[in-house]
Write a protein that holds these residues in place. Structure first.
Motif, PDB file in Angstrom:
ATOM      1  N   TYR A 134      -3.741  21.793 -30.956  1.00 30.86           N
ATOM      2  CA  TYR A 134      -3.271  20.457 -30.567  1.00 30.86           C
ATOM      3  C   TYR A 134      -4.377  19.420 -30.697  1.00 30.86           C
ATOM      4  O   TYR A 134      -4.117  18.290 -31.113  1.00 30.86           O
ATOM      5  CB  TYR A 134      -2.678  20.474 -29.159  1.00 30.86           C
ATOM      6  CG  TYR A 134      -1.367  21.200 -29.122  1.00 30.86           C
ATOM      7  CD1 TYR A 134      -0.216  20.651 -29.682  1.00 30.86           C
ATOM      8  CD2 TYR A 134      -1.273  22.468 -28.569  1.00 30.86           C
ATOM      9  CE1 TYR A 134       0.981  21.331 -29.679  1.00 30.86           C
ATOM     10  CE2 TYR A 134      -0.072  23.160 -28.560  1.00 30.86           C
ATOM     11  CZ  TYR A 134       1.049  22.580 -29.113  1.00 30.86           C
ATOM     12  OH  TYR A 134       2.238  23.269 -29.121  1.00 30.86           O
ATOM     13  N   TRP A 135      -5.608  19.797 -30.352  1.00 32.21           N
ATOM     14  CA  TRP A 135      -6.711  18.855 -30.526  1.00 32.21           C
ATOM     15  C   TRP A 135      -6.882  18.516 -32.004  1.00 32.21           C
ATOM     16  O   TRP A 135      -7.147  17.372 -32.365  1.00 32.21           O
ATOM     17  CB  TRP A 135      -8.003  19.394 -29.923  1.00 32.21           C
ATOM     18  CG  TRP A 135      -7.992  19.375 -28.429  1.00 32.21           C
ATOM     19  CD1 TRP A 135      -8.077  20.450 -27.595  1.00 32.21           C
ATOM     20  CD2 TRP A 135      -7.868  18.226 -27.575  1.00 32.21           C
ATOM     21  NE1 TRP A 135      -8.015  20.044 -26.286  1.00 32.21           N
ATOM     22  CE2 TRP A 135      -7.886  18.690 -26.241  1.00 32.21           C
ATOM     23  CE3 TRP A 135      -7.721  16.865 -27.800  1.00 32.21           C
ATOM     24  CZ2 TRP A 135      -7.777  17.822 -25.154  1.00 32.21           C
ATOM     25  CZ3 TRP A 135      -7.617  16.002 -26.715  1.00 32.21           C
ATOM     26  CH2 TRP A 135      -7.649  16.486 -25.416  1.00 32.21           C
ATOM     27  N   SER A 136      -6.697  19.499 -32.870  1.00 29.15           N
ATOM     28  CA  SER A 136      -6.794  19.247 -34.312  1.00 29.15           C
ATOM     29  C   SER A 136      -5.709  18.282 -34.775  1.00 29.15           C
ATOM     30  O   SER A 136      -5.971  17.361 -35.559  1.00 29.15           O
ATOM     31  CB  SER A 136      -6.683  20.549 -35.106  1.00 29.15           C
ATOM     32  OG  SER A 136      -7.747  21.400 -34.802  1.00 29.15           O
ATOM     33  N   ILE A 137      -4.502  18.485 -34.290  1.00 33.67           N
ATOM     34  CA  ILE A 137      -3.395  17.597 -34.655  1.00 33.67           C
ATOM     35  C   ILE A 137      -3.656  16.187 -34.142  1.00 33.67           C
ATOM     36  O   ILE A 137      -3.488  15.207 -34.874  1.00 33.67           O
ATOM     37  CB  ILE A 137      -2.061  18.145 -34.098  1.00 33.67           C
ATOM     38  CG1 ILE A 137      -1.706  19.464 -34.775  1.00 33.67           C
ATOM     39  CG2 ILE A 137      -0.939  17.116 -34.262  1.00 33.67           C
ATOM     40  CD1 ILE A 137      -0.593  20.235 -34.086  1.00 33.67           C
ATOM     41  N   ILE A 138      -4.083  16.079 -32.892  1.00 33.34           N
ATOM     42  CA  ILE A 138      -4.359  14.763 -32.296  1.00 33.34           C
ATOM     43  C   ILE A 138      -5.454  14.047 -33.075  1.00 33.34           C
ATOM     44  O   ILE A 138      -5.351  12.844 -33.356  1.00 33.34           O
ATOM     45  CB  ILE A 138      -4.730  14.905 -30.806  1.00 33.34           C
ATOM     46  CG1 ILE A 138      -3.520  15.394 -30.017  1.00 33.34           C
ATOM     47  CG2 ILE A 138      -5.265  13.595 -30.245  1.00 33.34           C
ATOM     48  CD1 ILE A 138      -3.833  15.880 -28.610  1.00 33.34           C
ATOM     49  N   THR A 147      -7.020  32.887 -34.755  1.00 32.50           N
ATOM     50  CA  THR A 147      -6.684  32.916 -33.332  1.00 32.50           C
ATOM     51  C   THR A 147      -7.537  31.970 -32.488  1.00 32.50           C
ATOM     52  O   THR A 147      -7.213  31.732 -31.326  1.00 32.50           O
ATOM     53  CB  THR A 147      -6.785  34.352 -32.765  1.00 32.50           C
ATOM     54  OG1 THR A 147      -8.091  34.858 -33.011  1.00 32.50           O
ATOM     55  CG2 THR A 147      -5.738  35.248 -33.392  1.00 32.50           C
ATOM     56  N   ASP A 148      -8.589  31.407 -33.063  1.00 34.18           N
ATOM     57  CA  ASP A 148      -9.357  30.381 -32.341  1.00 34.18           C
ATOM     58  C   ASP A 148      -8.474  29.174 -32.030  1.00 34.18           C
ATOM     59  O   ASP A 148      -8.757  28.422 -31.096  1.00 34.18           O
ATOM     60  CB  ASP A 148     -10.569  29.934 -33.145  1.00 34.18           C
ATOM     61  CG  ASP A 148     -11.673  30.973 -33.170  1.00 34.18           C
ATOM     62  OD1 ASP A 148     -11.622  31.925 -32.353  1.00 34.18           O
ATOM     63  OD2 ASP A 148     -12.585  30.852 -34.009  1.00 34.18           O
ATOM     64  N   LEU A 149      -7.421  28.978 -32.807  1.00 36.07           N
ATOM     65  CA  LEU A 149      -6.506  27.864 -32.565  1.00 36.07           C
ATOM     66  C   LEU A 149      -5.774  28.004 -31.240  1.00 36.07           C
ATOM     67  O   LEU A 149      -5.232  27.035 -30.722  1.00 36.07           O
ATOM     68  CB  LEU A 149      -5.501  27.744 -33.714  1.00 36.07           C
ATOM     69  CG  LEU A 149      -6.093  27.399 -35.071  1.00 36.07           C
ATOM     70  CD1 LEU A 149      -5.021  27.480 -36.148  1.00 36.07           C
ATOM     71  CD2 LEU A 149      -6.743  26.025 -35.045  1.00 36.07           C
ATOM     72  N   LEU A 150      -5.749  29.200 -30.674  1.00 32.55           N
ATOM     73  CA  LEU A 150      -5.095  29.451 -29.397  1.00 32.55           C
ATOM     74  C   LEU A 150      -5.982  29.136 -28.197  1.00 32.55           C
ATOM     75  O   LEU A 150      -5.487  29.014 -27.074  1.00 32.55           O
ATOM     76  CB  LEU A 150      -4.672  30.919 -29.299  1.00 32.55           C
ATOM     77  CG  LEU A 150      -3.637  31.397 -30.303  1.00 32.55           C
ATOM     78  CD1 LEU A 150      -3.524  32.909 -30.252  1.00 32.55           C
ATOM     79  CD2 LEU A 150      -2.307  30.733 -30.036  1.00 32.55           C
ATOM     80  N   LYS A 151      -7.275  29.036 -28.431  1.00 27.24           N
ATOM     81  CA  LYS A 151      -8.209  28.832 -27.317  1.00 27.24           C
ATOM     82  C   LYS A 151      -7.978  27.479 -26.660  1.00 27.24           C
ATOM     83  O   LYS A 151      -7.801  26.463 -27.326  1.00 27.24           O
ATOM     84  CB  LYS A 151      -9.649  28.924 -27.807  1.00 27.24           C
ATOM     85  CG  LYS A 151     -10.036  30.316 -28.218  1.00 27.24           C
ATOM     86  CD  LYS A 151     -11.475  30.384 -28.635  1.00 27.24           C
ATOM     87  CE  LYS A 151     -11.817  31.810 -29.065  1.00 27.24           C
ATOM     88  NZ  LYS A 151     -13.155  31.903 -29.590  1.00 27.24           N
ATOM     89  N   LEU A 152      -8.000  27.503 -25.339  1.00 24.78           N
ATOM     90  CA  LEU A 152      -7.865  26.264 -24.582  1.00 24.78           C
ATOM     91  C   LEU A 152      -9.189  25.525 -24.546  1.00 24.78           C
ATOM     92  O   LEU A 152     -10.246  26.140 -24.402  1.00 24.78           O
ATOM     93  CB  LEU A 152      -7.409  26.563 -23.159  1.00 24.78           C
ATOM     94  CG  LEU A 152      -5.959  26.995 -23.010  1.00 24.78           C
ATOM     95  CD1 LEU A 152      -5.704  27.501 -21.614  1.00 24.78           C
ATOM     96  CD2 LEU A 152      -5.023  25.858 -23.348  1.00 24.78           C
ATOM     97  N   ARG A 153      -9.105  24.215 -24.699  1.00 26.87           N
ATOM     98  CA  ARG A 153     -10.306  23.388 -24.579  1.00 26.87           C
ATOM     99  C   ARG A 153      -9.963  22.214 -23.677  1.00 26.87           C
ATOM    100  O   ARG A 153      -8.949  21.560 -23.847  1.00 26.87           O
ATOM    101  CB  ARG A 153     -10.761  22.872 -25.936  1.00 26.87           C
ATOM    102  CG  ARG A 153     -11.988  21.975 -25.809  1.00 26.87           C
ATOM    103  CD  ARG A 153     -12.691  21.639 -27.103  1.00 26.87           C
ATOM    104  NE  ARG A 153     -11.868  21.319 -28.222  1.00 26.87           N
ATOM    105  CZ  ARG A 153     -12.009  20.207 -28.950  1.00 26.87           C
ATOM    106  NH1 ARG A 153     -12.917  19.312 -28.657  1.00 26.87           N
ATOM    107  NH2 ARG A 153     -11.236  19.999 -29.997  1.00 26.87           N
TER     108      ARG A 153
END
Length: 103
Positions: free
Chosen positions: A36-40, A11-17
Motif C-alpha cells: 500500500y505504501w508503494s501504491i500511495i 513477501t516483503d510486500l506483506l510487511k507492515l510499516r
C-alpha cells in the motif's frame, strides 16, 4: 511443478510499516503493508504531491463525503484498490454505489 498464479510475489510486500504523516496539520501514524505504501507513493508522484498531502486530501474527502467511515486505514486501502482498478480498465467504471452501506 505447480506454477503459482496468485502467490508469486515478494513477501516483503506483506510487511507492515508504520509511517508518520501529517493529516491536514495533525501528526498521526498509519500502519499499512508495504504494497500500500508503494501504491500511495506512485499515486502521489503521479499527482505531483507528497505522500502526506495526498493522504491529507483523502482524509478531507472522507470527512466530507463519508462521515460514517470510522476506519481510516481501511479507507486508505480501499482508495488504493479502487484507483488501481480504475487504471486497469478506465472504460469500465465500477459502480461502487451498488455495494450496500453497512452501519
Amino acid at each position: 511443478m505447480l506454477r503459482t498464479t496468485y502467490c508469486n510475489f515478494n513477501t516483503d510486500l506483506l510487511k507492515l510499516r508504520q509511517r508518520s504523516v501529517r493529516l491536514n496539520g495533525i501528526a498521526t501514524c498509519l500502519r499499512l503493508e508495504e504494497i500500500y505504501w508503494s501504491i500511495i507513493e506512485e499515486l502521489a508522484r503521479e499527482e505531483s504531491l507528497t505522500v502526506g498531502k495526498l493522504i491529507s486530501r483523502w482524509a478531507m474527502e472522507m470527512d466530507l463525503a463519508h462521515e460514517s467511515t470510522w476506519n481510516f486505514t481501511g479507507y486508505v486501502r480501499v482508495v488504493c484498490v479502487v484507483q488501481l482498478m480504475r487504471r486497469a480498465d478506465p472504460a469500465r467504471q465500477m459502480d461502487l454505489a451498488q455495494y450496500p452501506v453497512v452501519t
